[in-house]
Write an enzyme that holds these catalytic residues in place. Structure first.
Site, PDB file in Angstrom:
ATOM      1  CE  LYS A  22      44.003  32.766  37.647  1.00 39.86           C
ATOM      2  NZ  LYS A  22      43.202  33.070  38.846  1.00 39.86           N
ATOM      3  CG  ASN A  23      39.942  32.441  36.817  1.00 39.74           C
ATOM      4  OD1 ASN A  23      40.884  32.147  37.570  1.00 39.74           O
ATOM      5  ND2 ASN A  23      39.768  33.652  36.352  1.00 39.74           N
ATOM      6  CB  CYS A 116      44.451  39.869  46.798  1.00 40.99           C
ATOM      7  SG  CYS A 116      43.430  40.407  45.435  1.00 40.99           S
ATOM      8  NE  ARG A 121      39.258  39.195  44.839  1.00 40.25           N
ATOM      9  CZ  ARG A 121      40.067  38.528  44.007  1.00 40.25           C
ATOM     10  NH1 ARG A 121      41.339  38.843  43.967  1.00 40.25           N
ATOM     11  NH2 ARG A 121      39.621  37.537  43.277  1.00 40.25           N
ATOM     12  CG  ASP A 305      40.233  38.274  35.121  1.00 36.41           C
ATOM     13  OD1 ASP A 305      39.775  37.127  35.250  1.00 36.41           O
ATOM     14  OD2 ASP A 305      40.267  39.098  36.056  1.00 36.41           O
ATOM     15  NE  ARG A 397      48.008  33.828  42.175  1.00 37.79           N
ATOM     16  CZ  ARG A 397      46.983  34.696  42.279  1.00 37.79           C
ATOM     17  NH1 ARG A 397      47.222  36.000  42.290  1.00 37.79           N
ATOM     18  NH2 ARG A 397      45.739  34.258  42.373  1.00 37.79           N
TER      19      ARG A 397
HETATM   20  C1  EPZ Z   1      36.916  35.459  39.932  1.00 36.96           C
HETATM   21  O1  EPZ Z   1      37.263  36.088  41.153  1.00 36.96           O
HETATM   22  C2  EPZ Z   1      38.221  35.214  39.197  1.00 36.96           C
HETATM   23  N1  EPZ Z   1      39.069  34.331  40.000  1.00 36.96           N
HETATM   24  C3  EPZ Z   1      38.933  36.551  38.958  1.00 36.96           C
HETATM   25  O2  EPZ Z   1      40.099  36.261  38.188  1.00 36.96           O
HETATM   26  C4  EPZ Z   1      38.018  37.451  38.145  1.00 36.96           C
HETATM   27  O3  EPZ Z   1      38.635  38.709  37.979  1.00 36.96           O
HETATM   28  C5  EPZ Z   1      36.676  37.621  38.881  1.00 36.96           C
HETATM   29  O4  EPZ Z   1      36.093  36.320  39.123  1.00 36.96           O
HETATM   30  C6  EPZ Z   1      35.681  38.445  38.080  1.00 36.96           C
HETATM   31  O5  EPZ Z   1      35.464  37.824  36.842  1.00 36.96           O
HETATM   32  C7  EPZ Z   1      38.832  33.007  39.972  1.00 36.96           C
HETATM   33  O6  EPZ Z   1      37.909  32.533  39.328  1.00 36.96           O
HETATM   34  C8  EPZ Z   1      39.777  32.150  40.766  1.00 36.96           C
HETATM   35  P1  EPZ Z   1      33.830  37.878  42.098  1.00 36.96           P
HETATM   36  P2  EPZ Z   1      36.136  36.253  42.316  1.00 36.96           P
HETATM   37  O7  EPZ Z   1      33.393  37.166  43.315  1.00 36.96           O
HETATM   38  O8  EPZ Z   1      35.290  35.040  42.366  1.00 36.96           O
HETATM   39  C9  EPZ Z   1      32.678  41.525  44.862  1.00 36.96           C
HETATM   40  C10 EPZ Z   1      42.339  36.443  37.551  1.00 36.96           C
HETATM   41  O9  EPZ Z   1      43.078  37.384  37.224  1.00 36.96           O
HETATM   42  N2  EPZ Z   1      32.271  40.509  45.848  1.00 36.96           N
HETATM   43  O10 EPZ Z   1      33.027  37.755  40.841  1.00 36.96           O
HETATM   44  O11 EPZ Z   1      36.823  36.682  43.557  1.00 36.96           O
HETATM   45  C11 EPZ Z   1      34.203  41.606  44.747  1.00 36.96           C
HETATM   46  O12 EPZ Z   1      34.707  42.472  45.731  1.00 36.96           O
HETATM   47  C12 EPZ Z   1      41.393  36.583  38.722  1.00 36.96           C
HETATM   48  O13 EPZ Z   1      42.286  35.329  36.962  1.00 36.96           O
HETATM   49  C13 EPZ Z   1      31.586  40.904  46.986  1.00 36.96           C
HETATM   50  O14 EPZ Z   1      31.336  42.092  47.198  1.00 36.96           O
HETATM   51  O15 EPZ Z   1      35.319  37.458  41.723  1.00 36.96           O
HETATM   52  C14 EPZ Z   1      34.423  42.156  43.374  1.00 36.96           C
HETATM   53  O16 EPZ Z   1      34.301  43.564  43.409  1.00 36.96           O
HETATM   54  C15 EPZ Z   1      41.470  37.968  39.346  1.00 36.96           C
HETATM   55  N3  EPZ Z   1      31.227  39.972  47.902  1.00 36.96           N
HETATM   56  C16 EPZ Z   1      33.246  41.589  42.575  1.00 36.96           C
HETATM   57  O17 EPZ Z   1      32.283  41.136  43.534  1.00 36.96           O
HETATM   58  C17 EPZ Z   1      31.483  38.637  47.710  1.00 36.96           C
HETATM   59  O18 EPZ Z   1      31.092  37.806  48.573  1.00 36.96           O
HETATM   60  C18 EPZ Z   1      33.636  40.428  41.673  1.00 36.96           C
HETATM   61  O19 EPZ Z   1      34.068  39.401  42.499  1.00 36.96           O
HETATM   62  C19 EPZ Z   1      32.174  38.238  46.539  1.00 36.96           C
HETATM   63  C20 EPZ Z   1      32.553  39.193  45.618  1.00 36.96           C
END
Ligand code: EPZ
Length: 418
Positions: A22-23, A116, A121, A305, A397
């Protein structure tokens, strides 16, 4: 409305082929916008989030349709640059379309993704990186109005190795003049898959999978055929199913090198895990033993995850297991539901402590989020009696028919309407 009915007690025995990730497919679907041509995506999973992404592409004037498990996308006819609010609300990770639309059209508008079930997020790292490349972004009033007459490559240092920000900036940088260097980039395998797809379509990107990704922008991209990476979190789910219920399973196409943090903990707890070129075998016979504390971290650390899923597999282990969730603020929503099944779990902030119990009991439970729902299914496989699991649209999803996968592995699980 449908729900899953799961009757625990069966030891698992069987084989399942792991779905596409998915990711990986979600950012790659955004990346098809950059090709302006026809793309064939093989091993594409049928997920609600993929359908949501298809609707976004169609709203932008692109074509997308299925041929078996191949998704064909044609973005030649793209005619818009605004993502409708309703589609943004369907899937918050749609912000991943921003970089690609900007690179293709020079402007984009979409509503801020908002929080979410996992907590806020934020997208500050996405926006600061895009501004650094030359985008003008007005993010007042809940809608992002973006303009980029010209994007220019440069070095960008990410404050946190954000997966989405790394992907968004890779996509925008493809449309920037000159070289962009992303430092402190996320290192997840899905980032490498995005690089693989883009380079198949004519891009020149190196370094994905390391903390420094280099994108030589301005190359004309074209269509192509690409096979999506197997989903390491779906594989972790079925490994934890075997750890929970006992038995022996073979996960075809699973790649242990992408799951080593998870398989290391399963081995420490007492599972016999063997990774090979064709997939992973997992066997659990005796009672598991609580492993050392598990702290979630950016890849290659323990994946957030898989936190809920592994917790579910350890509920009946001997001793106490400690988890520390360091990525998302609100990622213990599965705990109350697991406690309804007889689990002994205490949480305090980022920490959860699981005291192993002898038995779990089937109960009426509700999926709180995608991976929390998967965790409830994993726990139900080893619970006495029947579990009714509702709100499973959240699980759809990210899992391409989770009940089929567990049935192939010998689990007693079915989807019923009610
Ligand atoms: C991706 O989300 C995945 N989703 C998530 O999978 C996964 O848990 C996550 O990466 C971490 O591995 C997809 O790829 C579609 P991040 P993403 O940006 O990109 C903070 C699942 O269950 N952050 O690495 O949103 C954020 O708040 C889903 O498959 C900022 O502060 O994750 C979080 O604490 C859930 N500012 C941390 O970084 C930003 O601009 C990780 O977020 C962006 C993120």
């Amino acid at each position: 409305m449908s729900r899953l009915l799961i009757r625990g007690g069966n030891r698992l025995q069987g084989e399942v082929t792991i779905q596409g990730a998915k990711n990986s497919v979600l950012p790659i679907l955004a990346a098809t916008i950059l090709t302006g041509g026809s793309v064939e995506l093989r091993r594409c999973p049928r997920l609600r989030d993929v359908e949501a992404s298809i609707r976004i592409l169609q709203a932008l004037g692109c074509k997308a349709g299925w041929r078996g498990d191949v998704l064909e996308v044609d973005t030649a006819g793209m005619s818009g640059c605004d993502v409708p609010d309703a589609l943004m609300r369907e899937m918050r990770s749609s912000v991943i379309f921003l970089g690609a639309i900007l690179a293709r059209c020079g402007e984009a508008s979409l509503t801020s993704p908002g929080g979410c079930e996992l907590g806020p997020r934020p997208i500050d790292l996405h926006l600061s990186g895009l501004r650094a490349l030359g985008a003008e972004i007005d993010d007042t009033g809940g809608t992002l109005h973006c303009k980029a007459a010209k994007l220019t490559g440069r070095e960008i240092v990410l404050g946190f190795p954000s997966v989405g920000a790394t992907e968004n900036l890779m996509l925008a940088a493809c449309g920037a003049e000159g070289v962009t260097v992303l430092s402190n980039a996320a290192r997840e395998p899905e980032i490498e898959d995005l690089q693989g797809f883009l380079n198949t379509c004519g891009a020149e990107i190196t370094g994905a999978g390391t903390s420094t990704v280099v994108i030589r922008g301005g190359r004309p991209l074209h269509g192509g055929t690409y096979t999506i990476l197997p989903d390491r979190i779906a594989a972790a789910t079925y490994l934890c199913g075997a750890a929970s219920a006992g038995g022996e399973v073979f996960l075809r196409d699973a790649r242990e090198e992408h799951l080593s943090a998870v398989t290391a903990v399963l081995r420490e707890a007492g599972c016999d895990v063997t990774g090979g070129s064709a997939g992973i075998v997992c066997r659990r016979t005796g009672r598991l033993t609580a492993p050392r504390p598990i702290r979630t971290a950016p890849y290659p650390g323990f994946p957030t995850d898989a936190q809920a899923i592994l917790m579910a597999a350890l509920l009946r282990s001997r001793g106490a297991t400690v988890f520390e969730e360091n990525i998302f603020e609100n990622r213990y929503r599965h705990v109350d539901e697991l406690v309804r099944m007889g689990a002994d779990i205490k949480t305090e902030g980022k920490v959860a402590v699981i005291e192993g119990v002898k038995e779990l009991y089937g109960a009426k439970v509700r999926a709180p989020d995608l991976r929390g729902g998967a965790a409830l299914a994993v726990a139900a496989l080893s619970a006495e009696g029947e579990t009714s699991l509702t709100n499973i649209k959240l699980m759809d999803r990210g899992y391409d028919c989770i009940e089929n996968a567990f049935t192939l592995l010998g689990g007693n699980i079915k989807r019923v309407n009610y």
